[in-house]
Each structure stands twice: as structure tokens, then as C-alpha cells.
Design a protein around this motif. Sequence first.
Motif, mmCIF file in Angstrom:
data_model
loop_
_atom_site.group_PDB
_atom_site.id
_atom_site.type_symbol
_atom_site.label_atom_id
_atom_site.label_comp_id
_atom_site.label_asym_id
_atom_site.label_seq_id
_atom_site.Cartn_x
_atom_site.Cartn_y
_atom_site.Cartn_z
ATOM 1 N N ALA A 147 0.834 -1.204 0.000
ATOM 2 C CA ALA A 147 0.000 0.000 0.000
ATOM 3 C C ALA A 147 0.870 1.257 0.000
ATOM 4 O O ALA A 147 0.650 2.181 -0.789
ATOM 5 C CB ALA A 147 -0.923 -0.002 1.214
ATOM 6 N N VAL A 148 1.850 1.298 0.887
ATOM 7 C CA VAL A 148 2.745 2.448 0.973
ATOM 8 C C VAL A 148 3.541 2.592 -0.325
ATOM 9 O O VAL A 148 3.696 3.701 -0.861
ATOM 10 C CB VAL A 148 3.687 2.314 2.186
ATOM 11 C CG1 VAL A 148 4.738 3.419 2.176
ATOM 12 C CG2 VAL A 148 2.887 2.349 3.487
ATOM 13 N N SER A 149 4.009 1.469 -0.866
ATOM 14 C CA SER A 149 4.780 1.496 -2.112
ATOM 15 C C SER A 149 3.936 2.022 -3.268
ATOM 16 O O SER A 149 4.417 2.797 -4.108
ATOM 17 C CB SER A 149 5.292 0.089 -2.441
ATOM 18 O OG SER A 149 6.184 -0.383 -1.460
ATOM 19 N N SER A 150 2.663 1.604 -3.314
ATOM 20 C CA SER A 150 1.771 2.058 -4.390
ATOM 21 C C SER A 150 1.611 3.565 -4.361
ATOM 22 O O SER A 150 1.631 4.228 -5.391
ATOM 23 C CB SER A 150 0.399 1.386 -4.249
ATOM 24 O OG SER A 150 0.495 -0.012 -4.410
ATOM 25 N N MET A 151 1.462 4.106 -3.162
ATOM 26 C CA MET A 151 1.313 5.553 -3.039
ATOM 27 C C MET A 151 2.622 6.279 -3.330
ATOM 28 O O MET A 151 2.622 7.383 -3.868
ATOM 29 C CB MET A 151 0.819 5.901 -1.634
ATOM 30 C CG MET A 151 -0.653 5.613 -1.420
ATOM 31 S SD MET A 151 -1.674 6.621 -2.534
ATOM 32 C CE MET A 151 -3.304 6.019 -2.061
ATOM 33 N N ALA A 152 3.731 5.650 -2.975
ATOM 34 C CA ALA A 152 5.038 6.273 -3.195
ATOM 35 C C ALA A 152 5.500 6.162 -4.641
ATOM 36 O O ALA A 152 6.426 6.862 -5.056
ATOM 37 C CB ALA A 152 6.080 5.646 -2.277
ATOM 38 N N GLY A 153 4.876 5.263 -5.401
ATOM 39 C CA GLY A 153 5.230 5.123 -6.811
ATOM 40 C C GLY A 153 6.486 4.315 -7.059
ATOM 41 O O GLY A 153 7.052 4.356 -8.155
ATOM 42 N N VAL A 154 6.928 3.533 -6.052
ATOM 43 C CA VAL A 154 8.136 2.716 -6.193
ATOM 44 C C VAL A 154 8.085 1.612 -5.146
ATOM 45 O O VAL A 154 7.620 1.840 -4.029
ATOM 46 C CB VAL A 154 9.412 3.575 -6.004
ATOM 47 C CG1 VAL A 154 9.456 4.194 -4.610
ATOM 48 C CG2 VAL A 154 10.666 2.770 -6.266
ATOM 49 N N PRO A 155 8.517 0.386 -5.482
ATOM 50 C CA PRO A 155 8.579 -0.668 -4.470
ATOM 51 C C PRO A 155 9.537 -0.273 -3.342
ATOM 52 O O PRO A 155 10.676 0.101 -3.583
ATOM 53 C CB PRO A 155 9.098 -1.875 -5.252
ATOM 54 C CG PRO A 155 8.705 -1.617 -6.663
ATOM 55 C CD PRO A 155 8.857 -0.128 -6.832
ATOM 56 N N LEU A 156 9.038 -0.368 -2.116
ATOM 57 C CA LEU A 156 9.818 0.030 -0.947
ATOM 58 C C LEU A 156 9.958 -1.127 0.032
ATOM 59 O O LEU A 156 9.242 -2.120 -0.057
ATOM 60 C CB LEU A 156 9.128 1.196 -0.222
ATOM 61 C CG LEU A 156 8.963 2.505 -0.981
ATOM 62 C CD1 LEU A 156 8.068 3.457 -0.206
ATOM 63 C CD2 LEU A 156 10.313 3.163 -1.265
ATOM 64 N N LYS A 157 10.884 -0.983 0.970
ATOM 65 C CA LYS A 157 10.986 -1.887 2.106
ATOM 66 C C LYS A 157 11.334 -1.054 3.329
ATOM 67 O O LYS A 157 11.985 0.003 3.216
ATOM 68 C CB LYS A 157 12.037 -2.974 1.873
ATOM 69 C CG LYS A 157 13.461 -2.465 1.708
ATOM 70 C CD LYS A 157 14.420 -3.619 1.458
ATOM 71 C CE LYS A 157 15.855 -3.110 1.268
ATOM 72 N NZ LYS A 157 16.796 -4.221 0.978
ATOM 73 N N ILE A 158 10.889 -1.497 4.494
ATOM 74 C CA ILE A 158 11.198 -0.767 5.721
ATOM 75 C C ILE A 158 12.702 -0.819 5.945
ATOM 76 O O ILE A 158 13.326 -1.876 5.855
ATOM 77 C CB ILE A 158 10.418 -1.347 6.908
ATOM 78 C CG1 ILE A 158 8.931 -1.008 6.735
ATOM 79 C CG2 ILE A 158 10.941 -0.805 8.225
ATOM 80 C CD1 ILE A 158 8.027 -1.552 7.802
ATOM 81 N N VAL A 159 13.279 0.330 6.243
ATOM 82 C CA VAL A 159 14.730 0.444 6.288
ATOM 83 C C VAL A 159 15.338 -0.495 7.337
ATOM 84 O O VAL A 159 16.336 -1.164 7.078
ATOM 85 C CB VAL A 159 15.154 1.916 6.520
ATOM 86 C CG1 VAL A 159 14.588 2.466 7.802
ATOM 87 C CG2 VAL A 159 16.663 2.059 6.506
ATOM 88 N N MET A 160 14.738 -0.538 8.537
ATOM 89 C CA MET A 160 15.179 -1.467 9.574
ATOM 90 C C MET A 160 14.111 -1.496 10.663
ATOM 91 O O MET A 160 13.315 -0.568 10.796
ATOM 92 C CB MET A 160 16.546 -1.083 10.142
ATOM 93 C CG MET A 160 16.704 0.331 10.617
ATOM 94 S SD MET A 160 18.447 0.683 11.023
ATOM 95 C CE MET A 160 18.362 2.394 11.551
ATOM 96 N N ASP A 161 14.095 -2.573 11.423
ATOM 97 C CA ASP A 161 13.038 -2.757 12.416
ATOM 98 C C ASP A 161 12.979 -1.620 13.414
ATOM 99 O O ASP A 161 11.911 -1.304 13.944
ATOM 100 C CB ASP A 161 13.226 -4.089 13.156
ATOM 101 C CG ASP A 161 12.831 -5.287 12.303
ATOM 102 O OD1 ASP A 161 12.181 -5.084 11.250
ATOM 103 O OD2 ASP A 161 13.163 -6.421 12.677
ATOM 104 N N TYR A 162 14.109 -1.010 13.705
ATOM 105 C CA TYR A 162 14.134 0.090 14.665
ATOM 106 C C TYR A 162 13.237 1.241 14.227
ATOM 107 O O TYR A 162 12.717 1.992 15.056
ATOM 108 C CB TYR A 162 15.565 0.596 14.861
ATOM 109 C CG TYR A 162 15.768 1.250 16.201
ATOM 110 C CD1 TYR A 162 16.218 0.518 17.291
ATOM 111 C CD2 TYR A 162 15.473 2.598 16.399
ATOM 112 C CE1 TYR A 162 16.383 1.101 18.540
ATOM 113 C CE2 TYR A 162 15.636 3.193 17.639
ATOM 114 C CZ TYR A 162 16.086 2.433 18.699
ATOM 115 O OH TYR A 162 16.232 3.010 19.944
ATOM 116 N N GLU A 163 13.056 1.387 12.908
ATOM 117 C CA GLU A 163 12.273 2.490 12.371
ATOM 118 C C GLU A 163 10.831 2.098 12.068
ATOM 119 O O GLU A 163 10.144 2.771 11.307
ATOM 120 C CB GLU A 163 12.951 3.055 11.121
ATOM 121 C CG GLU A 163 14.357 3.576 11.360
ATOM 122 C CD GLU A 163 14.418 4.756 12.337
ATOM 123 O OE1 GLU A 163 13.355 5.220 12.793
ATOM 124 O OE2 GLU A 163 15.536 5.198 12.644
#
Length: 375
Positions: A147-163
Motif C-alpha cells: 500500500a505504501v509502495s503504491s502511493m510512493a510510486g516505487v517498491p519500498l521496504k522498511i529500512v530497519m526494524d528500529y524504524e
Amino acid sequence: MATAELLSNIYNNNIHKAISEQSYTENIEALYKALDGVDINTKFDPEKHIIFKKEDVEKTKRFTMKEFGLENEKQISAIGASAPFPLFSKEAVDIMRAEILRKDVFLQFARISPTSSSGLDGSVRGFARESCPFTYEAWKHPKSIEAVSSMAGVPLKIVMDYEVAHTNVAMKNPDDAEQETIAHNRELINKGEFFGKEQMIPSIVGWHYDSYPFVAVLMLSDTKKMIGGETIIKLGNGKVVSVEGPQLGYCTVLQGRLVEHIAPKPLGYTERLTAVSSYVAADPLKHEESVLHTVKPEVLFGSRYTDFYTEWIDYRMKLIEERAKYLREKVLNDQQNGKLFEKEKIMKFVEDLENYVGRTWKEMVVSDEEYAKAK
């Protein structure tokens, strides 16, 4: 320079900035008790708790970097920001609130904000994986990331669990909040603008860039009585534009590493909780220029020294491994397929890899100016 006392505080996770038990009892406990009927042992169900639908991408206004006048060779998407879109259900938000507002979680992970004048504003970081399984699963689920990737217009991944779900907490006395609303409305009436234009409101945080390429900001509070709270963005021509703030369960995305913005200070609220998760491109070969300006333990009380830096190194080394593996496989495959060795391209790739390693340690350096602000 850093004093021995300052370094000791940092290494001990700035516990001198933890929320006191008295402050929790006076300001937070009532919020938690209001969620008495919420079962925090509920298992996250994406079919039930994610309310985002694919058609929301078309329904939601998304602002491009070009529209902002901020097109940049370092951008990982053409999208600069999105208007609010539905992400998690009311039940999901209630469970997230109940998890984070528990006394044991709040006292362990919450820290007073360096900019708080009231002592009631703070942040809660690095808690999700360890102590809030519903929140952790909700943000890490593939459908949430999609969902977040669709809105951002690019496939994403969470940078690290801390964030995952870094939560900003702002509290205000109810009488003060009511008086703010009255004063604001009186001003608008006097100007003949009570039903009119959006007003510029002083910001909580000054103009800044985020440390990571993309962020998703989820509203965990009822915003019906809030005035303001939008994100204000500085355009390439120096002018500003505001992006509407989200309502409960709604989310906005922002390419905050390249978009300079401020978090406005809303009026009329008694409590405001926002959860922020940070992202990098899912493709390891895409440009990646995360920094630690706003999140390193020496400048942000909520980042626990050993926990944070361990995850920082882990994520950076994983990306280096992925890029090195790609390069090795490409060179061998080219040879097997009878292709000429592309010396200049390979040299540039290795140079970029070297620079990425260098930026990894350079971001961990703490300046005297940063130490001076860490009190």
C-alpha cells in the motif's frame, strides 16, 4: 566535545530523559484506560485490519517531484508526497494505541523530545519488534508495504526494524486546548474568514529533510477538534504548499530525504499520536543516500545507542552484500555469454560501492555542534 557524563548518558540510552512514572500517571494513563475493552492479544489480520484498496491510488492526490519543482537525479520515485489515504482500521489503530500506551512499554521506550517546552512531548522508538507484536506485524505485512509502495510510486521496504512505527507523542492540558481553539476562531471571525482560508500555523519542528528516502505517517489520534496539522513543503521556487494532514487510521507518504518540510503545530488538541515508518527502495541497485542527521542516538534521545547502531550497520552491510553479489554475477555471466568486459562501468560501480561504505561510517561521526545540543 563530549563530556564523560554526556557519553555515559548516551551509552545508557538517555534514561535521564525517560518519561517519569508520575508524568505517565498524570498524562498518559487515562488514554490507556480509555482502551480498556481493546484486546492487545488480537492477531493481526490483513483482511480485517488493512482498509487500503488498490483504487485508493487513483482516488488520492499524489504530488510529483516535478510539481514541487524538486526533480532530482537522486530521487527514487517521481512522487514527492501523497494526500492522506486509508490504511488501517479503527480496531487496528485502537490495538496499536493500547500496545504503545501500556505503562511498561511507555516507561521503557518513551523519551522526552529535545524540543519539548512542556515536558509532555516525546517520542517512542525501537519498541515494535520487541514489545508490540500487533503493531510490528501490521507495518511489516506485505500488504501494508504494498500500500505504501503504491502511493510512493516505487517498491519500498522498511529500512530497519528500529524504524517501525516511531511514534511522536504530544500532550496538552484540555483547558489550554480549548482556549487555543476559541482564540483561533475569534481571530478568524474578526478577519471574516471563519468559513474561509486555511491558516499558516507555527511549526513543531523547523524546516528539515528526513534521514531516509521515504516515510509513511499514520495518525493514531482523533483529529476532529484539531486545527492545522498539515505538512508544509518548500517548493523549488522558494514558495510553500501544504499537504492535508491525515485523520485517524489514514496515512500520508513523503519523499522526505529530498523534500524540505516542516511539521506544523496544530491547535485545539489534547493528545496527538503519529506513527512514522521509514523506507528505502526495495531494489538494492536504486540510489540510496540515507543519513543519520535526525535519528542518531547522540542527537535524538529516543534512539538507544547499541540497538540503533547495530541495526544501522546490519542494514548497510546487507545492501553492500546485495550489490557485490549483483556485480560478481554480472561479470561472470557476461564472460560466459562472450561479452566484452565493461571496464569503465565496472570501475564506476565499485567506486560507488566504496563511497557507500565511506558514507556508512561518516554518518556515525558526531560533531562538536551535535554534542553541544545533546543535554
